[in-house]
Design an enzyme around this catalytic site. Structure first.
Site, PDB file in Angstrom:
ATOM      1  N   GLY A  59      14.269  65.951 -93.284  1.00 44.87           N
ATOM      2  CA  GLY A  59      13.500  65.869 -92.039  1.00 44.87           C
ATOM      3  C   GLY A  59      13.784  67.051 -91.115  1.00 44.87           C
ATOM      4  O   GLY A  59      14.543  67.969 -91.456  1.00 44.87           O
ATOM      5  N   MET A  60      13.154  67.007 -89.949  1.00 43.36           N
ATOM      6  CA  MET A  60      13.234  68.142 -89.014  1.00 43.36           C
ATOM      7  C   MET A  60      14.675  68.373 -88.552  1.00 43.36           C
ATOM      8  O   MET A  60      15.178  69.496 -88.590  1.00 43.36           O
ATOM      9  CB  MET A  60      12.326  67.872 -87.809  1.00 43.36           C
ATOM     10  CG  MET A  60      12.295  68.998 -86.821  1.00 43.36           C
ATOM     11  SD  MET A  60      10.969  68.864 -85.621  1.00 43.36           S
ATOM     12  CE  MET A  60      11.499  67.457 -84.644  1.00 43.36           C
ATOM     13  N   ILE A 111      17.458  54.175 -97.814  1.00 40.27           N
ATOM     14  CA  ILE A 111      18.443  53.387 -97.058  1.00 40.27           C
ATOM     15  C   ILE A 111      18.054  51.909 -96.936  1.00 40.27           C
ATOM     16  O   ILE A 111      18.867  51.106 -96.486  1.00 40.27           O
ATOM     17  CB  ILE A 111      18.743  53.995 -95.667  1.00 40.27           C
ATOM     18  CG1 ILE A 111      17.505  54.047 -94.776  1.00 40.27           C
ATOM     19  CG2 ILE A 111      19.389  55.363 -95.805  1.00 40.27           C
ATOM     20  CD1 ILE A 111      17.812  54.426 -93.325  1.00 40.27           C
ATOM     21  N   ALA A 140      14.879  58.009 -90.704  1.00 40.45           N
ATOM     22  CA  ALA A 140      14.281  57.071 -89.747  1.00 40.45           C
ATOM     23  C   ALA A 140      12.783  56.968 -89.958  1.00 40.45           C
ATOM     24  O   ALA A 140      12.167  57.863 -90.534  1.00 40.45           O
ATOM     25  CB  ALA A 140      14.556  57.532 -88.309  1.00 40.45           C
ATOM     26  N   THR A 172      17.732  57.262 -80.032  1.00 48.13           N
ATOM     27  CA  THR A 172      16.640  57.792 -79.218  1.00 48.13           C
ATOM     28  C   THR A 172      16.713  57.356 -77.752  1.00 48.13           C
ATOM     29  O   THR A 172      17.246  56.285 -77.438  1.00 48.13           O
ATOM     30  CB  THR A 172      15.295  57.299 -79.808  1.00 48.13           C
ATOM     31  OG1 THR A 172      14.234  57.639 -78.921  1.00 48.13           O
ATOM     32  CG2 THR A 172      15.271  55.792 -80.000  1.00 48.13           C
ATOM     33  N   ASP A 173      16.093  58.162 -76.893  1.00 50.78           N
ATOM     34  CA  ASP A 173      15.914  57.788 -75.479  1.00 50.78           C
ATOM     35  C   ASP A 173      14.994  56.574 -75.336  1.00 50.78           C
ATOM     36  O   ASP A 173      15.016  55.918 -74.296  1.00 50.78           O
ATOM     37  CB  ASP A 173      15.310  58.966 -74.703  1.00 50.78           C
ATOM     38  CG  ASP A 173      13.984  59.427 -75.279  1.00 50.78           C
ATOM     39  OD1 ASP A 173      13.845  59.457 -76.514  1.00 50.78           O
ATOM     40  OD2 ASP A 173      13.065  59.750 -74.492  1.00 50.78           O
ATOM     41  N   TYR A 185       9.106  51.052 -81.797  1.00 48.76           N
ATOM     42  CA  TYR A 185      10.055  52.070 -82.275  1.00 48.76           C
ATOM     43  C   TYR A 185      11.390  51.944 -81.533  1.00 48.76           C
ATOM     44  O   TYR A 185      12.460  51.917 -82.154  1.00 48.76           O
ATOM     45  CB  TYR A 185       9.445  53.453 -82.065  1.00 48.76           C
ATOM     46  CG  TYR A 185      10.381  54.615 -82.289  1.00 48.76           C
ATOM     47  CD1 TYR A 185      10.777  54.985 -83.571  1.00 48.76           C
ATOM     48  CD2 TYR A 185      10.874  55.371 -81.214  1.00 48.76           C
ATOM     49  CE1 TYR A 185      11.629  56.070 -83.769  1.00 48.76           C
ATOM     50  CE2 TYR A 185      11.716  56.445 -81.408  1.00 48.76           C
ATOM     51  CZ  TYR A 185      12.091  56.796 -82.683  1.00 48.76           C
ATOM     52  OH  TYR A 185      12.939  57.865 -82.880  1.00 48.76           O
ATOM     53  N   LYS A 199      15.062  51.014 -83.181  1.00 51.71           N
ATOM     54  CA  LYS A 199      16.187  51.953 -83.102  1.00 51.71           C
ATOM     55  C   LYS A 199      17.374  51.314 -82.370  1.00 51.71           C
ATOM     56  O   LYS A 199      18.533  51.556 -82.730  1.00 51.71           O
ATOM     57  CB  LYS A 199      15.761  53.241 -82.395  1.00 51.71           C
ATOM     58  CG  LYS A 199      14.780  54.100 -83.174  1.00 51.71           C
ATOM     59  CD  LYS A 199      15.352  54.736 -84.435  1.00 51.71           C
ATOM     60  CE  LYS A 199      16.354  55.805 -84.144  1.00 51.71           C
ATOM     61  NZ  LYS A 199      16.810  56.475 -85.422  1.00 51.71           N
TER      62      LYS A 199
HETATM   63  N1  LIG Z   1      11.630  63.805 -83.321  1.00 54.70           N
HETATM   64  C1  LIG Z   1      11.996  63.397 -82.104  1.00 54.70           C
HETATM   65  O1  LIG Z   1      11.448  63.834 -81.065  1.00 54.70           O
HETATM   66  C2  LIG Z   1      13.091  62.361 -81.964  1.00 54.70           C
HETATM   67  C3  LIG Z   1      13.333  61.839 -80.683  1.00 54.70           C
HETATM   68  C4  LIG Z   1      14.354  60.895 -80.527  1.00 54.70           C
HETATM   69  C5  LIG Z   1      15.105  60.515 -81.628  1.00 54.70           C
HETATM   70  N2  LIG Z   1      14.840  61.033 -82.850  1.00 54.70           N
HETATM   71  C6  LIG Z   1      15.662  60.583 -83.969  1.00 54.70           C
HETATM   72  O2  LIG Z   1      16.228  61.715 -84.599  1.00 54.70           O
HETATM   73  C7  LIG Z   1      16.399  61.477 -85.990  1.00 54.70           C
HETATM   74  C8  LIG Z   1      15.757  62.591 -86.776  1.00 54.70           C
HETATM   75  O3  LIG Z   1      14.394  62.682 -86.419  1.00 54.70           O
HETATM   76  P1  LIG Z   1      13.426  63.755 -87.106  1.00 54.70           P
HETATM   77  O4  LIG Z   1      12.392  64.096 -86.100  1.00 54.70           O
HETATM   78  O5  LIG Z   1      14.229  64.820 -87.778  1.00 54.70           O
HETATM   79  O6  LIG Z   1      12.745  62.812 -88.200  1.00 54.70           O
HETATM   80  P2  LIG Z   1      11.851  63.188 -89.468  1.00 54.70           P
HETATM   81  O7  LIG Z   1      11.507  64.653 -89.463  1.00 54.70           O
HETATM   82  O8  LIG Z   1      10.740  62.182 -89.497  1.00 54.70           O
HETATM   83  O9  LIG Z   1      12.846  62.948 -90.669  1.00 54.70           O
HETATM   84  C9  LIG Z   1      13.245  61.675 -91.060  1.00 54.70           C
HETATM   85  C10 LIG Z   1      13.591  61.740 -92.525  1.00 54.70           C
HETATM   86  O10 LIG Z   1      14.021  60.442 -92.931  1.00 54.70           O
HETATM   87  C11 LIG Z   1      13.414  60.178 -94.172  1.00 54.70           C
HETATM   88  N3  LIG Z   1      13.337  58.746 -94.427  1.00 54.70           N
HETATM   89  C12 LIG Z   1      12.434  57.859 -93.913  1.00 54.70           C
HETATM   90  N4  LIG Z   1      12.658  56.643 -94.421  1.00 54.70           N
HETATM   91  C13 LIG Z   1      13.718  56.741 -95.266  1.00 54.70           C
HETATM   92  C14 LIG Z   1      14.396  55.825 -96.088  1.00 54.70           C
HETATM   93  N5  LIG Z   1      14.030  54.536 -96.182  1.00 54.70           N
HETATM   94  N6  LIG Z   1      15.470  56.255 -96.805  1.00 54.70           N
HETATM   95  C15 LIG Z   1      15.841  57.561 -96.736  1.00 54.70           C
HETATM   96  N7  LIG Z   1      15.209  58.490 -96.001  1.00 54.70           N
HETATM   97  C16 LIG Z   1      14.155  58.085 -95.270  1.00 54.70           C
HETATM   98  C17 LIG Z   1      12.049  60.800 -94.067  1.00 54.70           C
HETATM   99  O11 LIG Z   1      11.471  60.917 -95.338  1.00 54.70           O
HETATM  100  P3  LIG Z   1       9.873  60.743 -95.515  1.00 54.70           P
HETATM  101  O12 LIG Z   1       9.285  62.045 -95.030  1.00 54.70           O
HETATM  102  O13 LIG Z   1       9.704  60.503 -96.967  1.00 54.70           O
HETATM  103  O14 LIG Z   1       9.464  59.579 -94.665  1.00 54.70           O
HETATM  104  C18 LIG Z   1      12.391  62.131 -93.410  1.00 54.70           C
HETATM  105  O15 LIG Z   1      12.778  63.112 -94.350  1.00 54.70           O
HETATM  106  C19 LIG Z   1      15.817  60.076 -86.230  1.00 54.70           C
HETATM  107  O16 LIG Z   1      16.860  59.126 -86.186  1.00 54.70           O
HETATM  108  C20 LIG Z   1      14.892  59.853 -85.048  1.00 54.70           C
HETATM  109  O17 LIG Z   1      14.732  58.481 -84.760  1.00 54.70           O
HETATM  110  C21 LIG Z   1      13.851  61.944 -83.045  1.00 54.70           C
END
Ligand SMILES: NC(=O)c1ccc[n+]([C@@H]2O[C@H](COP(=O)([O-])OP(=O)(O)OC[C@H]3O[C@@H](n4cnc5c(N)ncnc54)[C@H](OP(=O)(O)O)[C@@H]3O)[C@@H](O)[C@H]2O)c1
Length: 285
Positions: free
Chosen positions: A11-12, A40, A61, A102-103, A126, A130
Protein backbone atom coordinates in the site's frame (compact mmCIF):
# COMPACT_ATOMS: atom_id res chain seq x y z
CA UNK A 1 19.96 -6.74 14.39
CA UNK A 2 16.18 -6.74 14.65
CA UNK A 3 13.71 -8.35 12.28
CA UNK A 4 10.57 -6.58 11.08
CA UNK A 5 7.48 -7.80 9.28
CA UNK A 6 5.37 -5.22 7.43
CA UNK A 7 1.84 -6.44 6.67
CA UNK A 8 -0.03 -4.53 3.96
CA UNK A 9 3.35 -3.59 2.53
CA UNK A 10 2.17 -2.97 -1.04
CA UNK A 11 0.00 0.00 0.00
CA UNK A 12 0.86 3.69 -0.07
CA UNK A 13 2.32 3.86 3.45
CA UNK A 14 3.59 0.27 3.37
CA UNK A 15 6.02 0.87 0.52
CA UNK A 16 7.61 3.91 2.17
CA UNK A 17 7.71 2.11 5.51
CA UNK A 18 9.61 -0.85 4.09
CA UNK A 19 12.11 1.59 2.54
CA UNK A 20 12.47 3.52 5.83
CA UNK A 21 13.18 0.32 7.79
CA UNK A 22 15.71 -0.87 5.22
CA UNK A 23 17.41 2.57 5.06
CA UNK A 24 17.65 3.07 8.84
CA UNK A 25 21.20 3.58 10.11
CA UNK A 26 20.36 0.88 12.65
CA UNK A 27 20.55 -2.45 10.90
CA UNK A 28 17.23 -4.21 10.43
CA UNK A 29 15.96 -7.11 8.39
CA UNK A 30 12.59 -6.36 6.84
CA UNK A 31 10.08 -8.69 5.23
CA UNK A 32 7.25 -7.14 3.21
CA UNK A 33 3.98 -9.03 2.74
CA UNK A 34 0.59 -8.05 1.37
CA UNK A 35 -2.77 -9.74 0.96
CA UNK A 36 -1.46 -12.38 -1.49
CA UNK A 37 1.05 -13.69 1.06
CA UNK A 38 -0.86 -13.06 4.30
CA UNK A 39 -4.55 -12.24 4.43
CA UNK A 40 -5.03 -10.82 7.94
CA UNK A 41 -8.62 -12.07 8.04
CA UNK A 42 -7.09 -15.58 8.27
CA UNK A 43 -6.09 -16.16 11.93
CA UNK A 44 -4.00 -19.26 11.16
CA UNK A 45 -2.02 -17.43 8.48
CA UNK A 46 -1.27 -14.66 10.99
CA UNK A 47 -0.12 -17.13 13.65
CA UNK A 48 2.25 -18.80 11.20
CA UNK A 49 3.59 -15.65 9.55
CA UNK A 50 4.66 -13.59 12.57
CA UNK A 51 6.86 -16.28 14.13
CA UNK A 52 10.45 -15.15 14.57
CA UNK A 53 9.94 -11.42 14.07
CA UNK A 54 10.82 -8.81 16.69
CA UNK A 55 8.39 -6.22 15.30
CA UNK A 56 5.23 -6.50 13.23
CA UNK A 57 3.76 -3.37 11.65
CA UNK A 58 0.17 -3.59 10.45
CA UNK A 59 -0.54 -1.18 7.63
CA UNK A 60 -3.07 -3.49 6.00
CA UNK A 61 -6.53 -1.96 6.07
CA UNK A 62 -9.84 -1.40 4.35
CA UNK A 63 -9.26 2.26 3.43
CA UNK A 64 -12.26 2.97 1.16
CA UNK A 65 -13.97 5.36 3.57
CA UNK A 66 -17.18 5.96 1.59
CA UNK A 67 -17.59 2.33 0.51
CA UNK A 68 -17.33 1.24 4.15
CA UNK A 69 -20.70 2.91 4.83
CA UNK A 70 -22.46 0.26 2.73
CA UNK A 71 -19.95 -2.56 3.46
CA UNK A 72 -19.27 -2.17 7.19
CA UNK A 73 -19.05 -5.93 7.93
CA UNK A 74 -16.39 -6.35 5.22
CA UNK A 75 -14.44 -3.33 6.54
CA UNK A 76 -14.79 -4.67 10.10
CA UNK A 77 -13.42 -8.05 9.02
CA UNK A 78 -10.15 -6.39 7.97
CA UNK A 79 -9.82 -3.32 10.22
CA UNK A 80 -11.02 -4.92 13.45
CA UNK A 81 -10.93 -8.73 13.18
CA UNK A 82 -7.80 -8.68 10.99
CA UNK A 83 -6.00 -6.41 13.46
CA UNK A 84 -7.12 -8.73 16.29
CA UNK A 85 -5.79 -11.78 14.44
CA UNK A 86 -2.38 -10.16 14.04
CA UNK A 87 -2.34 -8.91 17.64
CA UNK A 88 -3.14 -12.37 19.00
CA UNK A 89 -0.40 -13.87 16.83
CA UNK A 90 2.13 -11.22 17.92
CA UNK A 91 1.33 -11.83 21.55
CA UNK A 92 1.75 -15.60 21.12
CA UNK A 93 5.15 -15.21 19.47
CA UNK A 94 6.27 -12.30 21.65
CA UNK A 95 6.56 -9.87 18.75
CA UNK A 96 5.89 -6.20 19.41
CA UNK A 97 3.25 -4.68 17.19
CA UNK A 98 2.59 -1.31 15.57
CA UNK A 99 -1.03 -0.73 14.54
CA UNK A 100 -1.66 2.21 12.23
CA UNK A 101 -4.97 3.94 12.89
CA UNK A 102 -6.80 7.11 11.95
CA UNK A 103 -8.08 10.54 13.00
CA UNK A 104 -11.55 9.26 12.04
CA UNK A 105 -11.82 7.66 15.49
CA UNK A 106 -12.66 11.20 16.70
CA UNK A 107 -15.88 13.13 16.19
CA UNK A 108 -14.25 16.20 14.65
CA UNK A 109 -16.42 18.62 16.59
CA UNK A 110 -13.63 20.04 18.76
CA UNK A 111 -11.80 23.30 18.21
CA UNK A 112 -8.61 22.18 19.93
CA UNK A 113 -6.20 19.44 18.82
CA UNK A 114 -7.29 15.98 20.02
CA UNK A 115 -5.02 14.57 22.71
CA UNK A 116 -3.98 10.93 22.43
CA UNK A 117 -6.38 10.02 25.26
CA UNK A 118 -9.32 12.17 24.12
CA UNK A 119 -12.56 10.17 24.04
CA UNK A 120 -13.15 8.65 20.61
CA UNK A 121 -16.50 9.21 18.88
CA UNK A 122 -16.29 7.95 15.30
CA UNK A 123 -18.88 9.31 12.90
CA UNK A 124 -18.33 6.84 10.06
CA UNK A 125 -18.26 3.09 9.52
CA UNK A 126 -14.55 3.30 8.66
CA UNK A 127 -13.86 5.14 11.94
CA UNK A 128 -15.84 2.58 13.95
CA UNK A 129 -13.97 -0.35 12.42
CA UNK A 130 -10.57 1.27 12.94
CA UNK A 131 -11.42 2.10 16.57
CA UNK A 132 -12.43 -1.52 17.15
CA UNK A 133 -9.03 -2.47 15.69
CA UNK A 134 -7.27 -0.20 18.18
CA UNK A 135 -9.12 -1.75 21.10
CA UNK A 136 -8.41 -5.27 19.87
CA UNK A 137 -4.69 -4.60 19.53
CA UNK A 138 -4.46 -2.91 22.94
CA UNK A 139 -6.20 -5.77 24.70
CA UNK A 140 -4.66 -8.73 22.83
CA UNK A 141 -1.11 -7.38 22.44
CA UNK A 142 -0.28 -4.91 25.21
CA UNK A 143 3.28 -4.60 23.86
CA UNK A 144 2.05 -2.41 21.03
CA UNK A 145 2.05 1.10 19.69
CA UNK A 146 -1.06 2.59 18.09
CA UNK A 147 -0.07 5.30 15.60
CA UNK A 148 -2.99 7.42 14.35
CA UNK A 149 -2.46 9.27 11.11
CA UNK A 150 -4.54 11.40 8.72
CA UNK A 151 -4.65 13.05 5.29
CA UNK A 152 -1.85 10.82 3.98
CA UNK A 153 -0.20 11.39 0.64
CA UNK A 154 2.77 9.66 -0.95
CA UNK A 155 4.33 8.42 -4.16
CA UNK A 156 2.76 4.96 -4.10
CA UNK A 157 -1.00 5.45 -4.11
CA UNK A 158 -3.82 7.69 -5.24
CA UNK A 159 -4.11 10.78 -3.05
CA UNK A 160 -5.10 14.46 -2.89
CA UNK A 161 -1.74 15.82 -4.06
CA UNK A 162 -1.78 13.70 -7.21
CA UNK A 163 -5.43 14.60 -7.84
CA UNK A 164 -4.72 18.33 -7.54
CA UNK A 165 -1.69 18.07 -9.84
CA UNK A 166 -3.85 16.30 -12.43
CA UNK A 167 -6.77 18.72 -12.11
CA UNK A 168 -4.40 21.69 -12.40
CA UNK A 169 -3.43 20.40 -15.85
CA UNK A 170 -7.03 19.70 -16.90
CA UNK A 171 -9.06 22.66 -15.60
CA UNK A 172 -8.77 26.40 -15.22
CA UNK A 173 -10.22 26.39 -11.68
CA UNK A 174 -10.83 23.76 -9.01
CA UNK A 175 -13.28 24.00 -6.10
CA UNK A 176 -12.02 22.60 -2.80
CA UNK A 177 -13.71 22.44 0.60
CA UNK A 178 -12.59 25.06 3.08
CA UNK A 179 -14.52 23.91 6.15
CA UNK A 180 -12.60 20.73 7.04
CA UNK A 181 -9.39 21.26 8.95
CA UNK A 182 -6.59 18.71 9.27
CA UNK A 183 -2.91 17.86 8.94
CA UNK A 184 -1.65 16.75 5.50
CA UNK A 185 0.94 14.07 6.19
CA UNK A 186 3.64 12.72 3.85
CA UNK A 187 4.03 8.95 4.07
CA UNK A 188 7.82 9.33 4.14
CA UNK A 189 7.60 11.47 7.31
CA UNK A 190 5.26 8.99 8.98
CA UNK A 191 7.36 5.98 7.98
CA UNK A 192 10.49 7.56 9.49
CA UNK A 193 8.61 8.46 12.67
CA UNK A 194 7.33 4.89 13.10
CA UNK A 195 10.86 3.52 12.71
CA UNK A 196 12.24 6.00 15.26
CA UNK A 197 9.42 5.22 17.70
CA UNK A 198 10.23 1.53 17.65
CA UNK A 199 13.99 1.99 17.67
CA UNK A 200 13.66 4.24 20.72
CA UNK A 201 11.65 1.49 22.44
CA UNK A 202 9.23 4.25 23.38
CA UNK A 203 6.58 3.51 25.95
CA UNK A 204 3.77 1.38 24.52
CA UNK A 205 0.60 3.35 23.88
CA UNK A 206 -1.00 5.76 21.45
CA UNK A 207 0.88 8.29 19.29
CA UNK A 208 -0.40 10.78 16.72
CA UNK A 209 1.51 10.36 13.47
CA UNK A 210 0.40 13.53 11.71
CA UNK A 211 2.28 16.61 10.53
CA UNK A 212 2.63 19.66 12.73
CA UNK A 213 0.42 22.66 11.95
CA UNK A 214 -3.00 22.55 10.35
CA UNK A 215 -4.85 23.71 7.25
CA UNK A 216 -8.03 23.05 5.28
CA UNK A 217 -8.26 21.04 2.05
CA UNK A 218 -8.57 24.44 0.32
CA UNK A 219 -5.37 25.70 1.98
CA UNK A 220 -3.63 22.44 1.12
CA UNK A 221 -4.71 22.74 -2.54
CA UNK A 222 -3.50 26.35 -2.70
CA UNK A 223 -0.11 25.25 -1.35
CA UNK A 224 0.09 22.44 -3.94
CA UNK A 225 -0.62 24.91 -6.73
CA UNK A 226 2.02 27.28 -5.35
CA UNK A 227 4.59 24.48 -5.16
CA UNK A 228 3.80 23.57 -8.78
CA UNK A 229 4.53 27.18 -9.76
CA UNK A 230 0.85 27.77 -10.59
CA UNK A 231 -1.50 30.60 -9.60
CA UNK A 232 -3.13 29.54 -6.33
CA UNK A 233 -6.05 31.91 -7.09
CA UNK A 234 -7.23 29.15 -9.45
CA UNK A 235 -8.31 27.23 -6.32
CA UNK A 236 -11.80 28.28 -5.22
CA UNK A 237 -13.16 27.66 -1.70
CA UNK A 238 -16.35 25.67 -1.27
CA UNK A 239 -18.19 23.88 1.53
CA UNK A 240 -18.63 20.26 2.57
CA UNK A 241 -22.38 20.61 1.91
CA UNK A 242 -21.62 21.28 -1.76
CA UNK A 243 -19.88 17.88 -2.04
CA UNK A 244 -22.14 15.33 -0.31
CA UNK A 245 -20.35 12.02 0.37
CA UNK A 246 -21.66 8.79 1.90
CA UNK A 247 -19.35 9.00 4.95
CA UNK A 248 -19.37 12.02 7.29
CA UNK A 249 -16.03 13.84 7.40
CA UNK A 250 -14.74 15.28 10.69
CA UNK A 251 -14.81 19.10 10.48
CA UNK A 252 -11.85 19.54 12.82
CA UNK A 253 -9.41 16.67 12.55
CA UNK A 254 -6.30 18.08 14.16
CA UNK A 255 -4.32 15.78 16.44
CA UNK A 256 -2.04 16.77 19.32
CA UNK A 257 1.49 15.42 19.61
CA UNK A 258 2.26 15.32 23.34
CA UNK A 259 3.12 11.61 23.38
CA UNK A 260 6.14 12.12 21.12
CA UNK A 261 7.49 14.77 23.46
CA UNK A 262 6.82 12.47 26.43
CA UNK A 263 8.98 9.86 24.71
CA UNK A 264 11.72 12.47 24.03
CA UNK A 265 11.08 12.15 20.29
CA UNK A 266 10.38 14.89 17.77
CA UNK A 267 6.85 14.97 16.33
CA UNK A 268 6.51 15.00 12.55
CA UNK A 269 7.61 18.19 10.72
CA UNK A 270 5.30 20.98 9.56
CA UNK A 271 2.90 19.96 6.76
CA UNK A 272 3.90 22.98 4.68
CA UNK A 273 7.65 22.33 4.80
CA UNK A 274 7.13 18.66 4.05
CA UNK A 275 4.99 19.45 1.02
CA UNK A 276 7.94 21.33 -0.52
CA UNK A 277 10.19 18.29 -0.08
CA UNK A 278 7.52 15.78 -1.09
CA UNK A 279 6.06 17.31 -4.22
CA UNK A 280 8.87 16.41 -6.66
CA UNK A 281 8.61 12.80 -5.44
CA UNK A 282 4.82 12.51 -5.22
CA UNK A 283 3.82 14.45 -8.34
CA UNK A 284 6.95 14.76 -10.52
CA UNK A 285 6.59 16.98 -13.58
N1 LIG B 1 -4.62 7.14 3.38
C1 LIG B 1 -4.96 7.96 4.38
O1 LIG B 1 -5.21 9.17 4.19
C2 LIG B 1 -5.06 7.41 5.79
C3 LIG B 1 -5.57 8.26 6.78
C4 LIG B 1 -5.66 7.78 8.09
C5 LIG B 1 -5.22 6.49 8.38
N2 LIG B 1 -4.74 5.70 7.40
C6 LIG B 1 -4.31 4.35 7.76
O2 LIG B 1 -2.97 4.17 7.33
C7 LIG B 1 -2.74 2.81 6.99
C8 LIG B 1 -2.15 2.74 5.61
O3 LIG B 1 -3.02 3.37 4.70
P1 LIG B 1 -2.69 3.43 3.13
O4 LIG B 1 -3.31 4.67 2.61
O5 LIG B 1 -1.25 3.14 2.90
O6 LIG B 1 -3.58 2.20 2.64
P2 LIG B 1 -3.60 1.43 1.24
O7 LIG B 1 -2.73 2.14 0.24
O8 LIG B 1 -5.04 1.20 0.91
O9 LIG B 1 -2.88 0.07 1.59
C9 LIG B 1 -3.49 -0.91 2.38
C10 LIG B 1 -2.90 -2.23 1.97
O10 LIG B 1 -3.50 -3.24 2.79
C11 LIG B 1 -3.81 -4.32 1.94
N3 LIG B 1 -4.86 -5.15 2.51
C12 LIG B 1 -6.21 -4.90 2.51
N4 LIG B 1 -6.86 -5.92 3.08
C13 LIG B 1 -5.93 -6.83 3.46
C14 LIG B 1 -6.00 -8.09 4.09
N5 LIG B 1 -7.16 -8.65 4.43
N6 LIG B 1 -4.84 -8.75 4.36
C15 LIG B 1 -3.65 -8.20 4.00
N7 LIG B 1 -3.52 -7.02 3.36
C16 LIG B 1 -4.65 -6.34 3.10
C17 LIG B 1 -4.24 -3.68 0.65
O11 LIG B 1 -4.24 -4.63 -0.38
P3 LIG B 1 -5.34 -4.53 -1.56
O12 LIG B 1 -4.86 -3.42 -2.46
O13 LIG B 1 -5.31 -5.87 -2.18
O14 LIG B 1 -6.65 -4.20 -0.91
C18 LIG B 1 -3.18 -2.60 0.50
O15 LIG B 1 -2.00 -3.08 -0.11
C19 LIG B 1 -4.09 2.12 7.17
O16 LIG B 1 -4.15 1.53 8.45
C20 LIG B 1 -5.10 3.25 7.10
O17 LIG B 1 -6.29 2.94 7.81
C21 LIG B 1 -4.65 6.12 6.11
Amino acid sequence: MSSWLVVGAAGMLGQDLVAAIADSPHTHEVTAVDRDEVDITDPEACLTEVVGYDYVVNVAAWTAVDKAESHEPAAFAINAVGAANLARACSASRARMVQVSTDYVFGGDSDLPYAEDAPPAPRSAYGRTKLAGEWAVQSLCPQSWIVRTAWLYGAHGPNFVKTMARLAAERETVSVVDDQCGQPTWTVDLAGAIVRLVEAEAQFGTYHGTSSGETTWFGFAQAIFAELGLDSARVMPTTTDAFPRPAARPAYSVLGHEAWRGAALDPLPSWRKSLTRALPVVAPR
